[in-house]
Design an enzyme around this catalytic site. Sequence first.
Site, short mmCIF file in Angstrom:
data_model
loop_
_atom_site.label_atom_id
_atom_site.label_comp_id
_atom_site.label_asym_id
_atom_site.label_seq_id
_atom_site.Cartn_x
_atom_site.Cartn_y
_atom_site.Cartn_z
N CYS A 118 -0.85 3.76 -6.28
CA CYS A 118 -1.75 3.17 -5.29
C CYS A 118 -1.97 1.76 -5.78
O CYS A 118 -2.23 1.54 -6.98
CB CYS A 118 -3.08 3.93 -5.24
SG CYS A 118 -4.36 3.08 -4.29
N CYS A 134 0.87 -1.18 0.00
CA CYS A 134 0.00 0.00 0.00
C CYS A 134 0.90 1.23 0.00
O CYS A 134 1.72 1.39 0.90
CB CYS A 134 -0.88 -0.02 1.25
SG CYS A 134 -1.85 1.47 1.50
N1 DGL Z 1 -4.07 0.65 -1.70
C1 DGL Z 1 -3.72 1.86 -1.02
C2 DGL Z 1 -2.48 2.50 -1.67
O1 DGL Z 1 -1.69 1.82 -2.30
C3 DGL Z 1 -4.74 2.92 -0.79
C4 DGL Z 1 -6.18 2.71 -0.77
C5 DGL Z 1 -6.85 3.49 0.35
O2 DGL Z 1 -7.14 4.70 0.19
O3 DGL Z 1 -7.06 2.87 1.38
O4 DGL Z 1 -2.24 3.66 -1.51
#
Ligand code: DGL
Length: 255
Positions: free
Chosen positions: A181, A67
């Site tokens: 993301c 993430c």
């Molecule tokens: N998957 C997360 C990232 O890579 C973000 C998603 C969220 O806003 O929770 O930033």
Amino acid sequence: MFDSGVGGLSVLAELRALLPEAPVIYAADNAGLPYGTKTEAEIAARVAGLLGRMTERFRPRLACIACNTASTIALSVVRDVLHVPIVGTVPAIKPAAAATRTGVIGLLGTAATIRQGYVDNLEHEFAQGKTLIRHAAPGLVAAAEAKLHGRPVDPALIAEAVRGLRSHPAGERIDTVVLACTHFPLVRDELAAVLGPEVGFVDGAAGIARRIASLTQGQQFARTRPDYAVFTGGPLDGQLLPALARYGLERAELF
Ligand code: DGL
């Protein structure tokens, strides 16, 4: 493999390709989703606390924060407090700078990610002389979640993200988009259909998989039971389970 939701599956897919024999527990803090609209303090406290409890319970040999939001904000604090190797996720600005021919790069991330000094530093280090257009696209997190839960992707969410990049004065010259993301590669086809064939995408997933392979080089893996997922919130039903199964995760339970 930790993320706020299903985004980390885009990283898991690359890890599977490189280390098919490595047993994985996929952990989604979907009760805390989305991270991208939270404050730095909320994200750092939540990620450090949760990963602490998860690593105590599951005792992994390595943890990956799949993430960008959690990594750009909480990676150093998590590394300070946990005694397990941690691999984080970094916006792929370096490969984007190498790939662009027009010199104009788009970067789609969460609001929390794109305001980080960490991203300023990457831009300074790797994209000098290029134009980096950052746009917060929370709608793409919702779009990716919907897709993996078997619901239709709202085309307006995709259109808004593209408009955010293209409306910048140099936006029409973007030829490379950083998917900063982990949710966004899950809607890459939808983005490509609107951005057009001349725009290429980069993300960090393959690099993360290579990093995990290098940190575990020479180690033996033995899968004693099927891989599975844990979620911090329910319900765990509908199309989610077949989607997880496509990533080799045979069941899901609440953490
Ligand atoms: N998957 C997360 C990232 O890579 C973000 C998603 C969220 O806003 O929770 O930033």
